[in-house]
Design a protein around this motif. Structure first.
Motif, PDB file in Angstrom:
ATOM      1  N   UNK A  71     -20.027   7.469  34.636  1.00 21.27           N
ATOM      2  CA  UNK A  71     -18.737   7.149  33.910  1.00 21.27           C
ATOM      3  C   UNK A  71     -18.524   8.581  33.193  1.00 21.27           C
ATOM      4  N   UNK A  72     -19.222   9.658  33.499  1.00 21.92           N
ATOM      5  CA  UNK A  72     -18.828  11.149  32.877  1.00 21.92           C
ATOM      6  C   UNK A  72     -19.459  12.002  34.100  1.00 21.92           C
ATOM      7  N   UNK A  73     -20.549  12.104  34.558  1.00 21.70           N
ATOM      8  CA  UNK A  73     -20.946  13.021  35.389  1.00 21.70           C
ATOM      9  C   UNK A  73     -20.349  12.989  36.876  1.00 21.70           C
ATOM     10  N   UNK A  74     -20.419  11.734  37.494  1.00 20.51           N
ATOM     11  CA  UNK A  74     -19.806  11.583  38.790  1.00 20.51           C
ATOM     12  C   UNK A  74     -18.397  11.534  38.667  1.00 20.51           C
ATOM     13  N   UNK A  75     -17.841  11.585  39.727  1.00 18.45           N
ATOM     14  CA  UNK A  75     -16.134  11.241  39.829  1.00 18.45           C
ATOM     15  C   UNK A  75     -16.033   9.653  39.336  1.00 18.45           C
ATOM     16  N   UNK A  76     -15.275   9.346  38.575  1.00 16.07           N
ATOM     17  CA  UNK A  76     -14.770   8.049  38.123  1.00 16.07           C
ATOM     18  C   UNK A  76     -13.850   7.530  38.832  1.00 16.07           C
ATOM     19  N   UNK A  77     -13.011   8.431  39.661  1.00 16.26           N
ATOM     20  CA  UNK A  77     -11.896   7.602  40.406  1.00 16.26           C
ATOM     21  C   UNK A  77     -12.655   6.403  41.477  1.00 16.26           C
ATOM     22  N   UNK A  78     -11.826   5.509  41.222  1.00 18.67           N
ATOM     23  CA  UNK A  78     -12.424   4.333  42.169  1.00 18.67           C
ATOM     24  C   UNK A  78     -13.440   3.424  41.613  1.00 18.67           C
ATOM     25  N   UNK A  79     -13.987   3.778  40.368  1.00 19.79           N
ATOM     26  CA  UNK A  79     -15.001   3.039  39.918  1.00 19.79           C
ATOM     27  C   UNK A  79     -14.355   1.518  39.170  1.00 19.79           C
ATOM     28  N   UNK A  80     -14.779   0.403  39.585  1.00 32.06           N
ATOM     29  CA  UNK A  80     -14.089  -0.566  39.087  1.00 32.06           C
ATOM     30  C   UNK A  80     -15.106  -1.588  38.506  1.00 32.06           C
ATOM     31  N   UNK A  81     -14.661  -2.424  37.260  1.00 33.35           N
ATOM     32  CA  UNK A  81     -15.372  -2.972  36.418  1.00 33.35           C
ATOM     33  C   UNK A  81     -15.113  -4.586  36.971  1.00 33.35           C
ATOM     34  N   UNK A  82     -16.092  -5.640  37.058  1.00 32.55           N
ATOM     35  CA  UNK A  82     -15.944  -6.917  37.353  1.00 32.55           C
ATOM     36  C   UNK A  82     -16.016  -7.622  35.931  1.00 32.55           C
ATOM     37  N   UNK A  83     -14.611  -8.184  35.562  1.00 29.09           N
ATOM     38  CA  UNK A  83     -14.624  -8.665  33.877  1.00 29.09           C
ATOM     39  C   UNK A  83     -14.797 -10.146  34.078  1.00 29.09           C
ATOM     40  N   UNK A  84     -14.773 -11.043  35.212  1.00 33.90           N
ATOM     41  CA  UNK A  84     -14.883 -12.421  35.190  1.00 33.90           C
ATOM     42  C   UNK A  84     -16.444 -12.641  34.860  1.00 33.90           C
ATOM     43  N   UNK A  85     -16.830 -13.830  34.193  1.00 34.93           N
ATOM     44  CA  UNK A  85     -18.081 -14.161  33.776  1.00 34.93           C
ATOM     45  C   UNK A  85     -19.115 -14.374  34.969  1.00 34.93           C
ATOM     46  N   UNK A  86     -20.353 -14.663  34.722  1.00 30.95           N
ATOM     47  CA  UNK A  86     -21.395 -15.130  35.725  1.00 30.95           C
ATOM     48  C   UNK A  86     -21.783 -16.521  35.322  1.00 30.95           C
ATOM     49  N   UNK A  87     -21.538 -17.803  36.009  1.00 32.80           N
ATOM     50  CA  UNK A  87     -21.724 -18.975  35.331  1.00 32.80           C
ATOM     51  C   UNK A  87     -23.033 -19.178  36.182  1.00 32.80           C
ATOM     52  N   UNK A  88     -23.736 -20.775  35.944  1.00 34.23           N
ATOM     53  CA  UNK A  88     -24.994 -21.205  36.567  1.00 34.23           C
ATOM     54  C   UNK A  88     -24.856 -22.284  37.385  1.00 34.23           C
ATOM     55  N   UNK A  89     -25.841 -22.591  38.232  1.00 26.26           N
ATOM     56  CA  UNK A  89     -25.868 -23.964  38.792  1.00 26.26           C
ATOM     57  C   UNK A  89     -27.327 -24.251  38.844  1.00 26.26           C
ATOM     58  N   UNK A  90     -27.589 -25.620  38.828  1.00 21.80           N
ATOM     59  CA  UNK A  90     -29.104 -25.992  38.780  1.00 21.80           C
ATOM     60  C   UNK A  90     -29.399 -26.625  40.170  1.00 21.80           C
TER      61      UNK A  90
END
Length: 345
Positions: A71-90
């Motif tokens: 987030x600081x040292x490398x170029x942040x252009x194009x860095x994306x964040x996945x905001x949807x959660x992770x669910x589980x299955x049995x």
């Protein structure tokens, strides 16, 4: 001038090479990579307007130093964040909300291979792709490497090995290095257990409606271990389409590793349709696949032999060194190894 040879251009090796180039610019750093790409299992492919990470899925925000790097040292252009959660299955395929402890799940619009490309970009590190190292030789003072075509590389004052532990063990077992430590290192690397993962990538001409980014089987008791929606990563999938990255369980992957890929893909697509509850998913518009025989370490090598090797200018980097099959762990290991190496010069 100090010459440093690195086998493998994975995430950890790229981090080590970057530290060396920035802190010891007079050193010559050469990376020999067997494939045509960079970043190891943090692998990305493109198909028209679609980008998908078909190995590692994202970088977790579990290490402050790696977070600062991204987030600081490398170029942040194009860095994306996945905001949807992770669910589980049995084991029966029943899906449940929960298990979303990640503060961030980062990738790039152009995929996770950007990590290595951005680490190495702007450095004077030389990378030779499609160069498979098959033999290591120590002549008493320096290291030499021989590739699959008979080409010789060296001499290197320092050697860094980044392949998965079983491949590192094979190189060490055949190494021309008359030292008792060679066998200790080969044994230590060979004993690191690994999970095998066979991956199917499934593309669809419609957009899947789901409240989650991914489904994980925490009990490891289903034929599938992981299903991820690449369309949750901004810039990866055009609107109105879906791409699923489906990772089979270790047991299923081992049993079907050498089966016809089309059969594996069809089986995983059908099983994915059952888990998600949408039978349209059994008939993807296009597919891709990849077998990862050495996907995730489930242990680490003992520190003693690896530390002793550094006294002979031989270093090891990768997730198997720290025993955690996560990108942030590999990056951190590469940075720290690079710093130790610099201090030894």
């Amino acid at each position: 001038m100090t010459n440093i040879g690195i086998v493998g251009a994975g995430t950890a090796a790229s981090a080590t090479a970057t530290v060396l180039d920035r802190t010891v610019p007079e050193a010559g750093v050469t990376i020999l990579e067997k494939s045509g790409g960079l970043c190891g299992r943090a692998a990305t492919r493109r198909r028209g307007d679609v980008t998908y990470d078909y190995g590692a899925n994202y970088v977790k925000a579990d290490d402050e130093r790696v977070v600062e790097l991204l987030t600081e040292t490398l170029e942040t252009d194009g860095l994306v964040d996945v905001t949807e959660p992770i669910w589980t299955f049995d084991r029966d395929g029943n899906v449940s909300p929960g298990r979303d402890a990640d503060a961030h799940k980062w990738s790039y619009r152009r995929g996770l291979t950007q990590i290595a490309k951005r680490l190495l970009g702007g450095t004077d590190v030389t990378v030779h792709r499609r160069t498979r190292v098959e033999r290591i030789v120590h002549d008493g003072e320096t290291w030499w490497l021989t590739d699959a075509d008979g080409g010789e590389w060296g001499p290197f004052d320092v050697l860094v090995l980044n392949p998965p532990a079983p491949q590192t063990a094979a190189l060490l077992a055949d190494a021309d290095w008359d030292h008792h430590l060679r066998d200790d290192l080969a044994t230590a690397a060979a004993e690191v257990p690994y999970r095998t993962i066979w991956t199917a990538v499934l593309g669809y001409g419609f957009e899947l409606e789901a409240p989650y980014y991914a489904l994980v089987n925490p009990g490891k008791d289903h034929e599938i271990g992981w299903i991820a929606r690449e369309e949750c990563k901004p810039g990866h999938v055009p609107d109105g389409e879906s791409v699923l990255v489906v990772q089979a369980s270790h047991e299923w992957s081992v049993e079907h590793y050498d089966a016809p890929p089309a059969e594996n893909v069809a089986t995983l697509a059908s099983t994915t349709a059952d888990v998600i509850g949408d039978q349209r998913l059994a008939d993807p518009a296009w597919t891709d696949h990849q077998g990862w025989r050495y996907a995730l370490p489930e242990g680490r090598a003992p520190a003693g032999p690896l530390e002793s090797a550094e006294e002979h200018d031989l270093y090891f980097v990768g997730d198997w060194v720290v025993g955690e099959g996560r990108l942030h762990a590999a990056v951190r290991n590469g940075l720290e190894t690079g710093e130790r190496l610099v201090n030894s010069l």
